[in-house]
Design an enzyme around this catalytic site. Sequence first.
Site, mmCIF file in Angstrom:
data_model
loop_
_atom_site.group_PDB
_atom_site.id
_atom_site.type_symbol
_atom_site.label_atom_id
_atom_site.label_comp_id
_atom_site.label_asym_id
_atom_site.label_seq_id
_atom_site.Cartn_x
_atom_site.Cartn_y
_atom_site.Cartn_z
ATOM 1 N N ARG A 128 -37.789 -21.475 4.878
ATOM 2 C CA ARG A 128 -38.233 -21.282 6.255
ATOM 3 C C ARG A 128 -39.570 -20.546 6.310
ATOM 4 N NH1 ARG A 128 -34.160 -18.349 10.301
ATOM 5 N NH2 ARG A 128 -34.924 -16.478 9.257
ATOM 6 N N ARG A 134 -42.659 -16.876 9.474
ATOM 7 C CA ARG A 134 -42.193 -15.601 10.042
ATOM 8 C C ARG A 134 -42.450 -14.465 9.062
ATOM 9 N NH1 ARG A 134 -36.147 -15.947 12.409
ATOM 10 N NH2 ARG A 134 -36.045 -13.855 11.526
#
Length: 195
Positions: A128, A134
């Site tokens: 991810r 992130r």
Amino acid sequence: MKYFILFGPPGAGKGTQAVALVERYNLKHISTGDVLRGEIAAGTELGKKAKALIDAGSLVPDEVVEGMIENAFNTYKDVNGFLLDGFPRTIKQAEALNEMLAKRGEELSGVISLMIPDETIFARIRHRAEVEGRQDDMKDEVIQNRIDTYHAKTEPLIEFYKNLGKYHEFNGDRGPGAEGIEKVRQSIYVEMDKL
Ligand code: ATP
Ligand code: MG
């Protein structure tokens, strides 16, 4: 109103499954992580305070997220209910939620728990990091701190909700890619249709 909790360790697939669940059951999706990231992006006072904690993989104070949830309950009326994602994460938050619901004469509909092993958490979050960028997905020590925080502070909620007869657990790792996601989704539908 229905009040569902989407529960599980970081990277369990809560955000992924939430999209389909809110549509199928006409729920308002409230992700405390998403709200906090929005505050950071908007540069608010709250966002500034939360950023250091989130980037370190620690929890923000209970009162902060409790206020966000209460606020959402007061804001969205035109739905069948709520899907809480990433909240509660401590026993204190769970007790606060119980009080909020009692005050409204409402009851928790159920906890939908997605379970995956710690090794899978690492692999998924590393992936991810490449896709979403992130900040708290970037460093192994931060990922590890989130996993440790989950075990220390959030995992006790499993017993808490089992004792209330509200806990429903699902295998969150049903194979790679879209097919695995779909299998998890279908297994949740079977239970949630009854709640
Ligand atoms: P997911 O992989 O499903 O997105 P996550 O745990 O990795 O789960 P978020 O739920 O988005 O990520 O939360 C990101 C961060 O925001 C947490 O590590 C924490 O610092 C903060 N946070 C979010 N919800 C809460 C909460 N209920 N209480 C305290 N801190 C929270
Ligand atoms: Mg999430």
